[in-house]
Design an enzyme around this catalytic site. Structure first.
Site, PDB file in Angstrom:
ATOM      1  N   LYS A   1       2.645   9.364   8.415  1.00 34.26           N
ATOM      2  CA  LYS A   1       1.726   9.071   9.531  1.00 34.26           C
ATOM      3  C   LYS A   1       2.179   9.561  10.928  1.00 34.26           C
ATOM      4  O   LYS A   1       1.674  10.549  11.424  1.00 34.26           O
ATOM      5  CB  LYS A   1       1.417   7.575   9.569  1.00 34.26           C
TER       6      LYS A   1
ATOM      7  N   PHE B   1       0.852  -1.187   0.000  1.00 36.49           N
ATOM      8  CA  PHE B   1       0.000   0.000   0.000  1.00 36.49           C
ATOM      9  C   PHE B   1       0.888   1.237   0.000  1.00 36.49           C
ATOM     10  O   PHE B   1       1.724   1.404   0.883  1.00 36.49           O
ATOM     11  CB  PHE B   1      -0.942   0.052   1.211  1.00 36.49           C
TER      12      PHE B   1
ATOM     13  N   ASP C   1       9.250   2.495   1.913  1.00 40.88           N
ATOM     14  CA  ASP C   1       8.063   3.245   2.333  1.00 40.88           C
ATOM     15  C   ASP C   1       7.852   2.946   3.811  1.00 40.88           C
ATOM     16  O   ASP C   1       7.360   1.894   4.179  1.00 40.88           O
ATOM     17  CB  ASP C   1       6.850   2.811   1.493  1.00 40.88           C
TER      18      ASP C   1
END
Ligand SMILES: *Cc1c(COP(=O)(O)O)cnc(C)c1O
Length: 393
Positions: A244, A128, A215
């Site tokens: 995040k 993702f 990532d």
């Protein structure tokens, strides 16, 4: 009442008004234990006094200037992130998909500099990387892509963790310029890239002069018990993306470069109006400072282990439980059946959790989660999963 909010989310019927530490309160004043942290965002929990003070002071001084000018807070944050990671330079943006967009653009530019006209990036199954067009194209989940074709081209997909497939695609495709990987796949269901695999990928990237892009939007900033996930394997990527948990709730993303990725972006290559503004950078600097001063890396390891051990013990021998896995405060419980209903049941029981990839219960508590919080979490979640599986059987 008709909602004027565009209908893009399946939301639970609860709204929160305030929080304190790992506790969050709804409109009726009920307290919930937050084992999700707004999807790995609220690193310091809610209303952390040092973050509140730092943000209030910064808001009273200056919120925003522009990247037309020097931003000292941004310079300090870049320096700090590079010191912690071993990377060399940072570009700031506002979210994970933007950080990955920057990484993808950087990789393409790197390819063009080397005379490759149609540069391609290897991405993983179950990955993702976000919801923008390029990042949803890089994502390995058809549900995220369906309806948005034509997808952005230039991605080659291989199975996560399988070296032979990666080696083969690198042999046959001369357009490949980078390999992009989550050190711990989050949305995909909490799957860990083993240290051996990471080192082998690093070696392959070196042999073929490719960029290794990690990532770390979900697993970075202390969540796995190290500052960054790749540090468990002792490798250094050429590009790393963060978002995040970096600002503990204030939106900020970063794309860091080192090695052969350093210096690829030049004036005019990329930009962002908001990216790295003083408020967001103070949020990130304070988040990093508190992680360090309060030994939250060690806490993530200790409390994460306690949660995984407690789950493994409490669920041992229970039919329908496939695996408990994770690293630090990134925990997954894979069940044999879809278990979305567990989220609402946990909410009823005063606990915030998440289910991803249909059948993986996902826990991403704030890094300030205590052992007592972990025990409370276990006392609610273990019986909930047991009951769910008993009834579903
Ligand atoms: C959440 C996530 C993203 C996307 O971040 P946004 O801030 O939602 O754009 C990208 N990569 C990973 C690994 C993520 O977990």
């Amino acid at each position: 009442m008709v909602s004027h909010v565009m209908n893009t989310y399946g939301r639970l019927p609860v709204a929160f008004t305030h929080g304190e530490g790992a506790g969050i309160y709804d409109e009726s004043g009920r307290r919930y234990l937050d084992a999700l942290a707004g999807i790995a965002v609220s690193t310091l929990g809610h209303a952390h006094p040092r973050l509140v003070t730092a943000l209030a002071e910064q808001a009273g001084r200056l919120l925003h200037t522009s990247n037309l000018y020097r931003i000292p807070e941004q310079e300090r944050l870049a320096e700090r992130l590079c010191a912690l990671s071993g990377m060399e330079e940072a570009f700031f943006c506002n979210s994970g998909c933007e950080a990955n967009e920057a990484a993808i653009k950087l990789a393409r530019l790197y390819g063009h500099e080397r005379g490759i006209e149609a540069p391609a990036i290897v991405v993983m199954e179950r990955a993702f990387h976000g919801r923008t067009l390029a990042t949803l194209s890089a994502t390995g989940n058809r549900k995220v892509q369906a309806g948005f074709e034509p997808l952005v081209t230039g991605f080659v997909r291989v199975p996560f963790g399988e070296l032979a497939a990666l080696r083969q695609s690198l042999e046959y495709n001369r357009n490949i310029v980078a390999v992009m990987i989550e050190i711990v796949q989050g949305e995909g269901g909490i799957y860990l890239a083993s240290p051996d695999y990471q080192r082998a990928v690093r070696e392959l990237c070196d042999r073929h002069e490719l960029l290794l892009i990690t990532d770390e939007v979900q697993c970075g900033v202390g969540r796995t018990g190290r500052w960054f996930g790749f540090q468990h394997a002792g490798v250094l990527p050429d590009v790393m993306t963060l978002a995040k948990g970096l600002g503990s709730g204030v939106p900020i993303g970063a794309c860091l470069a080192a090695g052969r990725a350093q210096g690829v972006f030049k004036p005019g290559s990329h930009g962002s109006t908001f990216g790295g503004n003083p408020l967001a950078c103070v949020a990130a600097l304070t988040t990093l400072a508190v992680i360090e001063s309060d030994a939250l890396l060690a806490n993530a390891t200790r409390v994460g282990t306690r949660i995984r051990d407690g789950l493994a013990q409490g669920l041992s021998g229970v039919a329908g439980v496939r695996e408990v896995r994770g690293l630090g405060l990134m925990v997954g419980v894979e069940l044999e059946r879809a278990c979305k209903d567990l989220v609402a049941q946990a909410l009823d029981a005063g606990l915030l959790i998440n289910v991803t990839a249909d059948n993986v219960v996902r826990l991403l508590p704030p890094l300030i989660f205590s052992e007592a919080d972990a025990d409370q979490l276990l006392s609610v979640l273990v019986p909930l999963i047991r009951d769910f599986l008993a009834k579903a059987a």
